[in-house]
Design a protein around this motif. Sequence first.
Motif, PDB file in Angstrom:
ATOM      1  N   ASN A  61       0.765  -1.168   0.103  1.00 11.28           N
ATOM      2  CA  ASN A  61       0.243  -0.096  -0.053  1.00 11.28           C
ATOM      3  C   ASN A  61       0.873   1.305  -0.078  1.00 11.28           C
ATOM      4  OD1 ASN A  61       1.070  -0.532   2.725  1.00 11.28           O
ATOM      5  ND2 ASN A  61      -0.906   0.347   3.429  1.00 11.28           N
ATOM      6  N   ARG A  62       2.245   1.110  -0.402  1.00  5.78           N
ATOM      7  CA  ARG A  62       3.145   2.224  -0.386  1.00  5.78           C
ATOM      8  C   ARG A  62       3.637   2.510  -1.899  1.00  5.78           C
ATOM      9  NH1 ARG A  62       7.690   1.293   3.963  1.00  5.78           N
ATOM     10  NH2 ARG A  62       8.319   3.378   3.107  1.00  5.78           N
ATOM     11  N   ARG A  63       3.700   3.838  -1.895  1.00  6.48           N
ATOM     12  CA  ARG A  63       4.236   4.204  -3.148  1.00  6.48           C
ATOM     13  C   ARG A  63       5.763   4.727  -2.918  1.00  6.48           C
ATOM     14  NH1 ARG A  63       0.664   4.998  -7.016  1.00  6.48           N
ATOM     15  NH2 ARG A  63       1.707   6.695  -8.214  1.00  6.48           N
ATOM     16  N   ILE A  64       6.701   4.070  -3.618  1.00  9.22           N
ATOM     17  CA  ILE A  64       8.078   4.201  -3.236  1.00  9.22           C
ATOM     18  C   ILE A  64       8.627   5.104  -4.472  1.00  9.22           C
ATOM     19  CG2 ILE A  64      10.364   3.369  -2.831  1.00  9.22           C
ATOM     20  CD1 ILE A  64       8.282   2.895  -0.532  1.00  9.22           C
ATOM     21  N   TYR A  65       9.199   6.423  -4.240  1.00  8.03           N
ATOM     22  CA  TYR A  65       9.791   7.205  -5.398  1.00  8.03           C
ATOM     23  C   TYR A  65      11.144   7.071  -5.618  1.00  8.03           C
ATOM     24  CZ  TYR A  65       5.092   9.173  -5.842  1.00  8.03           C
ATOM     25  OH  TYR A  65       3.758   9.217  -5.924  1.00  8.03           O
ATOM     26  N   LYS A  66      11.684   7.052  -6.716  1.00  5.65           N
ATOM     27  CA  LYS A  66      13.134   6.993  -7.013  1.00  5.65           C
ATOM     28  C   LYS A  66      13.305   7.970  -8.179  1.00  5.65           C
ATOM     29  CE  LYS A  66      13.064   2.598  -9.606  1.00  5.65           C
ATOM     30  NZ  LYS A  66      13.382   1.347  -9.517  1.00  5.65           N
ATOM     31  N   LEU A  67      14.555   8.226  -8.298  1.00  5.72           N
ATOM     32  CA  LEU A  67      15.124   9.303  -9.320  1.00  5.72           C
ATOM     33  C   LEU A  67      15.316   8.469 -10.704  1.00  5.72           C
ATOM     34  CD1 LEU A  67      18.001  11.403  -7.943  1.00  5.72           C
ATOM     35  CD2 LEU A  67      15.538  12.101  -8.326  1.00  5.72           C
ATOM     36  N   ARG A  68      14.997   8.876 -11.785  1.00  7.41           N
ATOM     37  CA  ARG A  68      15.323   8.481 -13.039  1.00  7.41           C
ATOM     38  C   ARG A  68      16.326   8.822 -13.524  1.00  7.41           C
ATOM     39  NH1 ARG A  68      12.303   9.647 -17.274  1.00  7.41           N
ATOM     40  NH2 ARG A  68      12.956   7.790 -18.409  1.00  7.41           N
ATOM     41  N   LEU A  69      17.600   8.215 -14.209  1.00 13.98           N
ATOM     42  CA  LEU A  69      18.959   8.670 -14.608  1.00 13.98           C
ATOM     43  C   LEU A  69      18.740   9.276 -15.680  1.00 13.98           C
ATOM     44  CD1 LEU A  69      20.779   5.248 -13.742  1.00 13.98           C
ATOM     45  CD2 LEU A  69      20.858   7.523 -12.394  1.00 13.98           C
TER      46      LEU A  69
END
Length: 113
Positions: A61-69
């Motif tokens: 139920n979580r949304r994990i954000y990460k950078l796009r290279l």
Amino acid sequence: MNKTFKTLAEPNRFQIVELLRNGPLSVGEVADRIGLRQPQTSKHLRALMDAGLVEVDPIANRRIYKLRLEPFQELDIWLESYRHIWKERLDSLDDYLQDLQRKDNHHHDEDKE
């Protein structure tokens, strides 16, 4: 690339990108670390996602954000052309300063005679 600059011009978004440099975070973690409420943080993350700067991984139920290279690689390529200009200018400045130093040393040598 213009969209990248416009998106990063907003201070909270820039701060979020700086946080995500250290690794993926959930919306709640980002909100806590930058001191915003979760709805505001979600809005900023959505803008970053629309600009292609971040991507989201839904985990349970979580949304994990990460950078796009890719957008940052594009910025690096663009900046490389400016690095070349600065390197040439710094090399010219170095040559000029060395020339001044040689002239100054020559002048001091003449004074000693």
